[in-house]
Design a protein around this motif. Sequence first.
Motif, PDB file in Angstrom:
ATOM      1  N   ALA A 208      -6.886   3.872   3.028  1.00 34.58           N
ATOM      2  CA  ALA A 208      -6.720   2.523   3.578  1.00 34.58           C
ATOM      3  C   ALA A 208      -6.261   2.607   5.035  1.00 34.58           C
ATOM      4  O   ALA A 208      -6.773   1.900   5.903  1.00 34.58           O
ATOM      5  CB  ALA A 208      -5.714   1.744   2.748  1.00 34.58           C
ATOM      6  N   ASN A 209      -5.303   3.485   5.291  1.00 34.40           N
ATOM      7  CA  ASN A 209      -4.830   3.647   6.674  1.00 34.40           C
ATOM      8  C   ASN A 209      -5.965   4.132   7.583  1.00 34.40           C
ATOM      9  O   ASN A 209      -6.152   3.632   8.694  1.00 34.40           O
ATOM     10  CB  ASN A 209      -3.666   4.645   6.711  1.00 34.40           C
ATOM     11  N   ASP A 210      -6.721   5.098   7.084  1.00 31.25           N
ATOM     12  CA  ASP A 210      -7.798   5.659   7.903  1.00 31.25           C
ATOM     13  C   ASP A 210      -8.898   4.637   8.179  1.00 31.25           C
ATOM     14  O   ASP A 210      -9.543   4.677   9.222  1.00 31.25           O
ATOM     15  CB  ASP A 210      -8.374   6.914   7.237  1.00 31.25           C
ATOM     16  N   GLU A 211      -9.095   3.709   7.229  1.00 28.26           N
ATOM     17  CA  GLU A 211     -10.083   2.651   7.457  1.00 28.26           C
ATOM     18  C   GLU A 211      -9.663   1.768   8.633  1.00 28.26           C
ATOM     19  O   GLU A 211     -10.471   1.439   9.492  1.00 28.26           O
ATOM     20  CB  GLU A 211     -10.196   1.777   6.209  1.00 28.26           C
ATOM     21  N   TRP A 212      -8.381   1.394   8.647  1.00 28.80           N
ATOM     22  CA  TRP A 212      -7.881   0.577   9.767  1.00 28.80           C
ATOM     23  C   TRP A 212      -7.957   1.362  11.067  1.00 28.80           C
ATOM     24  O   TRP A 212      -8.315   0.811  12.116  1.00 28.80           O
ATOM     25  CB  TRP A 212      -6.436   0.130   9.501  1.00 28.80           C
ATOM     26  N   ALA A 213      -7.640   2.640  10.999  1.00 30.88           N
ATOM     27  CA  ALA A 213      -7.719   3.470  12.204  1.00 30.88           C
ATOM     28  C   ALA A 213      -9.160   3.515  12.716  1.00 30.88           C
ATOM     29  O   ALA A 213      -9.411   3.452  13.924  1.00 30.88           O
ATOM     30  CB  ALA A 213      -7.201   4.872  11.910  1.00 30.88           C
ATOM     31  N   GLY A 214     -10.105   3.584  11.789  1.00 26.53           N
ATOM     32  CA  GLY A 214     -11.527   3.600  12.158  1.00 26.53           C
ATOM     33  C   GLY A 214     -11.931   2.299  12.836  1.00 26.53           C
ATOM     34  O   GLY A 214     -12.654   2.291  13.835  1.00 26.53           O
TER      35      GLY A 214
END
Lengths: 122, 229
Positions: free
Chosen positions: B14-20
């Motif tokens: 989930a965090n990496d999706e926002w970072a993307g």
Amino acid sequence: MHEFSLCQELTQALLQEMARLQPPPSRLLSARVVVGALRQIVPETLIFAYETLTKNTPASGSRLEIRPAPLRLACRACGRQQEIAHWVPACPACGSPDLDLQGGMELYLDHLEVEVDDAPGN
Amino acid sequence: MLREIKVYRDLMGANDEWAGRTRELLAAKGVALFNLIGSPGAGKTALLEALGARWRPKPAWAVLEGDVETTRDAERLQRLDIPVSQLLTGGACHLEAKLVHHALKDLDLDALELVFVENVGNLVCPAEFDIGERAKIAVLSVTEGEDKALKYPLLFREAQAAVLTKTDLLPHLNYRLESCLEALAQVNAQLPVFQVSAATGSGLEPLTGWIADRLRETKAPSSAQARDR
């Protein structure tokens, strides 16, 4: 203390996975997470967070199993692959700093063990 | 009846999706995001103050200040007319990608070239969370001891530059600069280290030069940037 943030993600993930199961499980017995050696996670803190955050959820009372994943390095110079406990700046075999990190940053929910009520007629 | 279920779900997903999403947003706007990570008291805010006062010509920039409590750091930067938003985590020891993404959307990105995120003072947790940055910059002061890179290797492995602050204090300290540089090189042989003093302004130019190079890459995405990611 980022264990609590990670654990929020973890409990959300396992509750979603439980909700998807057919037939629906009556309870969760255990969940297993894989944690790479380079992740700066304190297992006791993660377990404390887990016990706190699963309270009053279908995962309440379940056991969290933390499976460590070793640091795996491949040396681009000599080709040697190895598993080690702690970060090293250079290949222990040939001394080259040109290392490829192949494992050690894992962080995932791996496995659930649930109890399913026996359906009538089974 | 017992059932075992194989799951495999990435907990950073989930965090990496926002970072993307942040990376996409910033790429579209041509804005570079730098994530400053260091201990409480390492001199992160003082470094930003010094850059605000001395960087000429200064790119159009803004700062997102991450703290557990208070708006004191944001107020310090506001006094220098540096556009700043304060992000309060209310106890959390690091910034996560979602919070940073929403804060970025409140900025006038069309008018900016560069955003610094001053992460919560901590050498451990912030290193774990991708916030969509162009580069993590580790900030380490000469009053913290020479072996920090060895004790907190993840940050120094993940960082693309390190800033060694408070170097004006070196004559007064029993500090082995060489040991610090050796420790940094041991953890990350490719890490450029900028020795600066926010108090005197010494050493800022090589750092601003390095940042300016990254800004050029952001505006004209090159293979260098693709390789770093």
